[in-house]
Structure formats: C-alpha cells, structure tokens
Design a protein around this motif. Sequence first.
Motif, mmCIF file in Angstrom:
data_model
loop_
_atom_site.group_PDB
_atom_site.id
_atom_site.type_symbol
_atom_site.label_atom_id
_atom_site.label_comp_id
_atom_site.label_asym_id
_atom_site.label_seq_id
_atom_site.Cartn_x
_atom_site.Cartn_y
_atom_site.Cartn_z
ATOM 1 N N TYR A 115 0.854 -1.194 0.000
ATOM 2 C CA TYR A 115 0.000 0.000 0.000
ATOM 3 C C TYR A 115 0.887 1.241 0.000
ATOM 4 N N TYR A 116 0.692 2.108 -1.003
ATOM 5 C CA TYR A 116 1.423 3.367 -1.097
ATOM 6 C C TYR A 116 0.409 4.510 -1.204
ATOM 7 N N SER A 117 0.837 5.720 -0.837
ATOM 8 C CA SER A 117 -0.085 6.847 -0.959
ATOM 9 C C SER A 117 0.658 8.157 -1.170
ATOM 10 N N TYR A 118 -0.047 9.118 -1.796
ATOM 11 C CA TYR A 118 0.435 10.473 -2.013
ATOM 12 C C TYR A 118 -0.660 11.448 -1.602
ATOM 13 N N GLY A 119 -0.257 12.607 -1.125
ATOM 14 C CA GLY A 119 -1.180 13.699 -0.858
ATOM 15 C C GLY A 119 -0.687 14.946 -1.576
#
Length: 332
Positions: free
Chosen positions: A238-242
Amino acid sequence: MSLRLPARKLCLPSSRPLLTLPSTRLAPFSHGTVKREEKAEDPRLKDEVGDLVIEDQYAILREKYDTPKNPIILAHGLMGFEELNIIPKAVLPGIQYWRGIREALAAKGIEVITATVPASGSIEARAQKLSEDIHKKAKGKSVNIIAHSMSGLDSRYMISQLKPANVKVLSLTTIATPHRGSSFADVMFSWIGPTNIPKLYTMLEFFGFETGAFSQLTQSYMSQTFNPKTPDREGISYYSYGATVNPRFWSMFRQSHRIIQKLEGENDGLVSVESAKWGTYKGTLKDVSHLDMINWTNRLRWFLWELTGNKRNFNAIAFYLDIADMLAKEGH
C-alpha cells in the motif's frame, strides 16, 4: 528513494470556521526533508511514515523509466468516467478522465487498463464493478492499482472485503484519497440540513445519479464505520500520495480549500494531507490541486504562469511514469 529538496516556507490563507467539528491532531509538516513522526496514530499507517514535501521532482520527464512486469489499473474517483462525450465524438473528441496519462504509460511499454465504476455509487457498488472490470480486462494477470481520490476506497474495500478469487492485486497506490473522510463533505451536509438531504437525493436520482457515495465521504463514516471494517491485507503493498495547493482567486477550490484548511490543515482543495496518508506515504505534492493530479491543469494557466517568470512545478505524466518506475523497482 531518498530526496532532499530546498526548504521554502509554505504559506496558506486562514479564515474563520464555518462549522465546529471534532479537532484532530495534525502531524508536523516538513519542508523538503523527510521528518519522522513520533508515533503513527493509525495502525494502518506504517511507523516509518514521514512528511516528504515534493516541490518540483515531477516538473519534467526523465530520460528513462523502468517498466513494471504487471498491468497497471487506473481507477477513477467520484463523478469520474473513462471518456465523456458531451457531443458526438465525430464532431469533437471526448473528455478523458486520465488526460494523456494512459497513452503516456502505454508509450513506455506499460500495459494500462482503465476501470469504469458507477460515478456516484456507494463504495460497495463501485468496488463490485471494479472487481468485475479488472477480471474482464486483466484476463487473470496480477495487477497494480493506481487510484485517484474515492477510487482508493473502492479498491481497499474490494481487496479487504470482496476478496475476488479471480483478481490478484499486488499493490495499491492511492492519490489524494480521503482515507479519513473530508471535512468539506461534513460541512456540506450541515449546510444542506437533514430535512433537505432526502429531497436533494430524489432530485439527483431523477436525473440518473446514484447517491450512495456522498455520505460515505464524511469523516464520521470513515472513522467509525469504513476503516474499522476494512483492514489491509497481508502480502499487498500500500502506497499513498497527498498534495497541497494555495488556490488563486479564480480557482474552483477556494471555498472548499478554506474550509478544509481550517478544520484539517494542508489540503489539495478537496482532500487533506492527513486524510490522504495510507500505508507507505510517498510524499506531499506541493502546489498541486486535486484535478492537477489527473492532468486537468489548464494549459492557458501554465502558459500565463510561465510568461510571468514562474516555473512550472508539476507534470502529471512525469508523476505517473515515476509511480510505474517505483512499482517496477519494487518487483511489481
């Protein structure tokens, strides 16, 4: 991936709150270097999560990007589509949700699949359609999902709850997904009022819109219902960007940004940085709006921006190619 960027103070406007909601503890916001948080408050956030601010890493294309071994699924957000044709396509080309992104990835030899789900349907309905689309189009191949906005919630629900036997997900990368809801949704429901919400839903349904998505984007629903029942699955990355933005006078995000800024902190006009964090947080895109991330930036805006001596800081094509490169290097 290690990145050190020059420090620059980020100034955003403040205003009086329109609605008092429960306060949340915000993590420190760093400027150009990775700063470790003392403690991850959510068990689904890895302990090593940092606050890397990305100023212009994706301003231009690199010469070389590695290609992931498996297909990439592009999953659209609320009110999204694959291609919207307002008038006949023979007269005028349709509007693409992933504007130029699918073609750019394909040109680098990456297998790309665009999924289409009910534009404003519930997370459950969208997740079901997402699983069907992947099964039909991926033809049994393992996949990497890149999800913009609400589609990150659809994907999490599909992976965690539906667990379709005919779909194997290797990784989920969420981009500006409201994992903890959006205070703007809470404020909108407050403004409309409980007696008027059924009337609004009836009107929307008359024009063919589903309404299941809207209440599920509130902070209360995400914190009390969705997140507790939707744990991450072992073996999936699981990866994420904001992102943050400082809306200009003409921006459609001025009002929503002001509300979220007061109640949650830094945001891209619709989703706060804190809400976007999930799994391994890869960083915060600076001065990038919720729609900039799918390449909807007005070309005239950038032309005028550069005429005044400013430097373009973000290229959505470079951003998605870099995500693909990261997935390839991770063995996906």
